[in-house]
Design an enzyme around this catalytic site. Structure first.
Site, short mmCIF file in Angstrom:
data_model
loop_
_atom_site.label_atom_id
_atom_site.label_comp_id
_atom_site.label_asym_id
_atom_site.label_seq_id
_atom_site.Cartn_x
_atom_site.Cartn_y
_atom_site.Cartn_z
N SER A 46 0.84 -1.20 0.00
CA SER A 46 0.00 0.00 0.00
C SER A 46 0.87 1.25 0.00
O SER A 46 0.39 2.34 -0.29
CB SER A 46 -0.92 0.01 1.22
N LYS A 114 3.94 -11.54 3.40
CA LYS A 114 2.52 -11.66 3.06
C LYS A 114 2.39 -11.71 1.54
O LYS A 114 3.14 -11.02 0.84
CB LYS A 114 1.72 -10.48 3.62
N GLU A 183 -9.79 -9.27 3.47
CA GLU A 183 -10.08 -7.86 3.15
C GLU A 183 -11.37 -7.72 2.34
O GLU A 183 -11.64 -8.50 1.42
CB GLU A 183 -8.91 -7.26 2.35
O1 KIV Z 1 -0.56 -3.41 1.51
C1 KIV Z 1 -1.20 -3.33 2.58
O2 KIV Z 1 -1.05 -2.39 3.36
C2 KIV Z 1 -2.14 -4.40 2.87
C3 KIV Z 1 -3.10 -4.18 3.99
C4 KIV Z 1 -4.15 -3.23 3.56
C5 KIV Z 1 -3.66 -5.45 4.50
O3 KIV Z 1 -2.14 -5.39 2.21
#
Ligand code: KIV
Length: 266
Positions: A46, A114, A183
């Site tokens: 993000s 992630k 999400e």
């Molecule tokens: O990139 C990010 O910050 C995310 C969150 C919104 C879970 O994937």
């Protein structure tokens, strides 16, 4: 403070205590998040939207993610640091996914990675976990699939889509993900995923029943003005405060009231 590990995260779930996750992308912000006692700092891709000013997460590169994760890891005394695998750093080959995940641990001191995707990412998750790297999966509204989804839209609104997301949840758990970010799904689906899985569910726009919550820190602090999703709670409008402070500084310099004697050397 000892470092938060995946065992602490499992323990919190077992004891019914909520898991807190928040993004950070630089040293001072990560220090604030860490000192507030947040369990997991997510160096999210993000950052493309809230730091770099681009309109999706797609342009973010591995090298940029490594750069930001290094800064965050230096600040994280107790929070676990999870780094986001950016678009095309894991989708092409499992070997590339393992190597890029490993870079986050070797070069940037992260403790987990992630990645976005459900059933289609099961083999990739397995390969990364087999290399000894904990994985947080990310299902539901997955921003790297923005063009496939036709925009940043709530997912799982009909029965078939709900079933698909539930299957994704089971698949990432079976593949060895230690936790899953859910999400942009109806609260009832967030709740169902939480009830169905053994691993902790971390919601963002997935209702109140997940084991934990995550937000983008720029949203929480009121530093991102382009749009505010319904699931965001703005705890402060820092942008307004910062703008006021910078305007006052400008005025003081133009008036000659800054620097004063107090800010000058004798
Ligand atoms: O990139 C990010 O910050 C995310 C969150 C919104 C879970 O994937």
């Amino acid at each position: 403070m000892p470092k938060t590990t995946i065992l602490d995260i499992y323990k919190k779930k077992a004891e019914g205590r909520k898991i807190t996750m928040l993004t950070a992308y630089d040293f001072p912000t990560a220090q604030i998040v860490d000192q507030a006692g947040i369990d997991i700092i997510l160096v999210g891709d993000s950052l493309g939207m809230v730091v770099q000013g681009v309109s999706s997460t797609l342009p973010v590169t591995m090298d940029e993610m490594i750069y930001h994760t290094k800064m965050v890891s230096r600040a994280a005394q107790s929070a676990m640091v999870v780094a986001d695998l950016p678009f095309l750093s894991y989708q092409t080959h499992k070997a590339e996914a393992v190597l890029n995940s490993g870079r986050f641990l070797k070069e940037a001191n992260a403790e987990a990675v992630k990645l976005e995707g459900g059933s289609q990412m099961a083999d990739t998750i397995r390969a990364i976990v087999d290399a000894g790297i904990p994985v947080v999966a990310h299902i539901g509204l997955t921003p790297q699939y923005v063009h496939m989804l036709g925009g940043f839209k709530v997912q799982g609104r009909n029965e078939a889509a709900r079933e698909k997301i539930l299957a994704d949840a089971r698949a990432v758990q079976d593949a060895g993900a230690f936790s899953v970010v859910v999400e942009g799904v109806p609260a009832s689906l967030g709740s169902e995923i939480h009830r169905e899985l053994r691993i902790p569910t971390i919601g963002i726009g997935a209702g109140p029943d997940c084991d934990g919550q995550v937000l983008v820190i720029h949203d929480l602090l009121g530093l991102f003005e382009r749009f505010t999703p319904k699931f965001v709670k703005k705890y402060v409008n820092l942008r307004e405060h910062a703008l006021k402070a910078v305007k006052e500084y400008k005025q003081d310099v133009e008036d000659g009231t800054f620097p004063s004697e107090e800010h000058s050397f004798k």
